[in-house]
Design a protein around this motif. Sequence first.
Motif, PDB file in Angstrom:
ATOM      1  N   UNK A  83       0.857  -1.179   0.000  1.00 26.89           N
ATOM      2  CA  UNK A  83       0.000   0.000   0.000  1.00 26.89           C
ATOM      3  C   UNK A  83       0.894   1.231   0.000  1.00 26.89           C
ATOM      4  N   UNK A  84       0.447   2.317  -0.658  1.00 28.35           N
ATOM      5  CA  UNK A  84       1.245   3.552  -0.602  1.00 28.35           C
ATOM      6  C   UNK A  84       1.256   4.103   0.831  1.00 28.35           C
ATOM      7  N   UNK A  85       2.161   5.060   1.096  1.00 22.68           N
ATOM      8  CA  UNK A  85       2.205   5.615   2.451  1.00 22.68           C
ATOM      9  C   UNK A  85       1.262   6.812   2.610  1.00 22.68           C
ATOM     10  N   UNK A  86       0.961   7.500   1.518  1.00 25.72           N
ATOM     11  CA  UNK A  86       0.072   8.656   1.595  1.00 25.72           C
ATOM     12  C   UNK A  86      -1.374   8.196   1.823  1.00 25.72           C
ATOM     13  N   UNK A  87      -2.054   8.756   2.856  1.00 26.86           N
ATOM     14  CA  UNK A  87      -3.422   8.297   3.167  1.00 26.86           C
ATOM     15  C   UNK A  87      -4.400   8.384   2.004  1.00 26.86           C
ATOM     16  N   UNK A  88      -4.308   9.428   1.189  1.00 30.02           N
ATOM     17  CA  UNK A  88      -5.250   9.532   0.074  1.00 30.02           C
ATOM     18  C   UNK A  88      -4.985   8.458  -0.965  1.00 30.02           C
ATOM     19  N   UNK A  89      -3.706   8.233  -1.262  1.00 33.14           N
ATOM     20  CA  UNK A  89      -3.377   7.179  -2.229  1.00 33.14           C
ATOM     21  C   UNK A  89      -3.773   5.799  -1.704  1.00 33.14           C
ATOM     22  N   UNK A  93      -6.242   3.134  -3.527  1.00 37.84           N
ATOM     23  CA  UNK A  93      -5.905   1.714  -3.730  1.00 37.84           C
ATOM     24  C   UNK A  93      -6.995   0.821  -3.136  1.00 37.84           C
ATOM     25  N   UNK A  94      -7.441   1.144  -1.940  1.00 39.11           N
ATOM     26  CA  UNK A  94      -8.494   0.344  -1.294  1.00 39.11           C
ATOM     27  C   UNK A  94      -9.799   0.413  -2.082  1.00 39.11           C
ATOM     28  N   UNK A  98     -11.792  -2.886  -3.492  1.00 42.69           N
ATOM     29  CA  UNK A  98     -13.213  -3.150  -3.221  1.00 42.69           C
ATOM     30  C   UNK A  98     -13.990  -3.267  -4.529  1.00 42.69           C
ATOM     31  N   UNK A  99     -13.684  -2.385  -5.492  1.00 41.15           N
ATOM     32  CA  UNK A  99     -14.345  -2.431  -6.788  1.00 41.15           C
ATOM     33  C   UNK A  99     -14.143  -3.804  -7.429  1.00 41.15           C
TER      34      UNK A  99
ATOM     35  N   UNK B  65     -14.028   7.881  -1.853  1.00 42.64           N
ATOM     36  CA  UNK B  65     -15.351   7.248  -1.933  1.00 42.64           C
ATOM     37  C   UNK B  65     -15.369   5.919  -1.208  1.00 42.64           C
ATOM     38  N   UNK B  66     -16.604   5.424  -0.952  1.00 38.87           N
ATOM     39  CA  UNK B  66     -16.829   4.156  -0.226  1.00 38.87           C
ATOM     40  C   UNK B  66     -16.682   4.366   1.275  1.00 38.87           C
ATOM     41  N   UNK B  67     -17.814   4.257   1.976  1.00 41.88           N
ATOM     42  CA  UNK B  67     -17.862   4.675   3.381  1.00 41.88           C
ATOM     43  C   UNK B  67     -16.807   4.027   4.279  1.00 41.88           C
ATOM     44  N   UNK B  68     -16.615   2.707   4.181  1.00 42.64           N
ATOM     45  CA  UNK B  68     -15.653   2.060   5.079  1.00 42.64           C
ATOM     46  C   UNK B  68     -14.228   2.496   4.762  1.00 42.64           C
ATOM     47  N   UNK B  69     -13.976   2.770   3.491  1.00 42.93           N
ATOM     48  CA  UNK B  69     -12.654   3.248   3.093  1.00 42.93           C
ATOM     49  C   UNK B  69     -12.454   4.674   3.601  1.00 42.93           C
ATOM     50  N   UNK B  70     -13.519   5.474   3.551  1.00 48.48           N
ATOM     51  CA  UNK B  70     -13.446   6.829   4.096  1.00 48.48           C
ATOM     52  C   UNK B  70     -13.146   6.766   5.595  1.00 48.48           C
TER      53      UNK B  70
END
Lengths: 224, 224
Positions: A83-89, A93-94, A98-99, B65-70
Amino acid sequence: MDGVKLHGVWASPFSTRVIWALKLKGIPFDYVEEDLSNKSASLLRYNPVHKKIPVLVHGGRPVCESMVIVEYLEEAWPQFPLLPSDPHERAVARFWVKFIEDKSLNVWIAGRSAGEEQEKPMRDSSEMLAILEEHGPNKGKKFFGGDSINIVDIAFGGVAYWMRVIEEVSGGKMFDAAKLPRLNAWMANFESSPVIAKNLPDRGKLRDYFVPVRAKILSSSTSK
Amino acid sequence: MAEEVKLFRTWSSPFALRVVWALQLKGIQYETVLEDVAKKSDVLRGYNPVYKKVPVLLHNGRPISESLIILEYVDETWKQHSLLPQDPHARAMARFWAKFGDDKVMQSIWTAFVSEGKEQEAALAEASEHLQKLEEELRGKKFFGGDNIGYLDIALGWLANLVRVFEEISGLRVLDGERFPLLFAWLKEFSDAPVIRDCWPSHDKLITKFIALRQLHGAQSSST
């Protein structure tokens, strides 16, 4: 040191995903091949909710669900980050993991159905691919993780490789290489990368495994 | 530089409510953008091109996006009032149960709500089985997160208002104190917690909304 044990099935895309994560991170582990028609007492004890593989047992504590296991490995063993270290990235990725998890259900449904019933899951699978082709992260790079494999690649790898086996076994087409140049290139990159290439179940053997599985499912659903 | 935090939500979305609870628990200042499900804004579609759904959290111009990811993003970005536990195994279990809540519990309760006859009976039986597993998870704990509300409480929080709505409309008995004493007590503790209590959508409006949804679903399935 706490030992790691993986309960899996060689033909399962879900336990293979976990193997990829373990191997990429260089985590030593013991492997238990489960017989789904005769599940071990350990498996049933470690996954009482779903009674499914894969289950990872670390220091006697079980973790279930392939992508939950991969996130666990990421947090317990920081080497070779998935996983990247930046929370937004990380959130991006997550999102794609999920998609892939949600939409790939159509691929498995397509594998279990035939004729008219198979049409919608096939179409929905193609739609999933079209969206990944267009919107998937790190477009223009080798992997969804950029220059190296990450959690999104692992999630999709478990779908893409098996999708082609399902196409062969069930007829019908989900992956149109001409329309999916990016994903086509991704597959070549992913499947030829060192760790993955050494841990891909043989296509022919997978086909031989799924032919009777599919036949059994189809015959039991029509004999109602 | 002032942080910009915006939450795109609808008045009733239980998924968006998860994010509201997380932001409120952490005391984060944010702006709400109310979306109309029937007529989504171009802005929302731009921020969530794949699903075009709420919730979307916008933080300094970057959408998630996606509540659990948020929830995970919020927990990683703002460290006060931790939502997920620190221990990797406990985190994996929280993620496992949240997934179970969405995939199994919500699915079966919704099916019971919108179906009839044998299909409804089967869905109710399935829902009871799933709720029993959640009941066992609560043993010895006030909240799923322990002494305080955490990620899993927020993920399952929709049970605390929507089940009442479904029961009132359908006359079904889904989550009662006799069969599920711990869950029943948890519903009350969770609902009464100050931050949670202040955010519930109007019960009457929810009743109206779900009566309409149920009729729509009934009309759709009987016209096939």
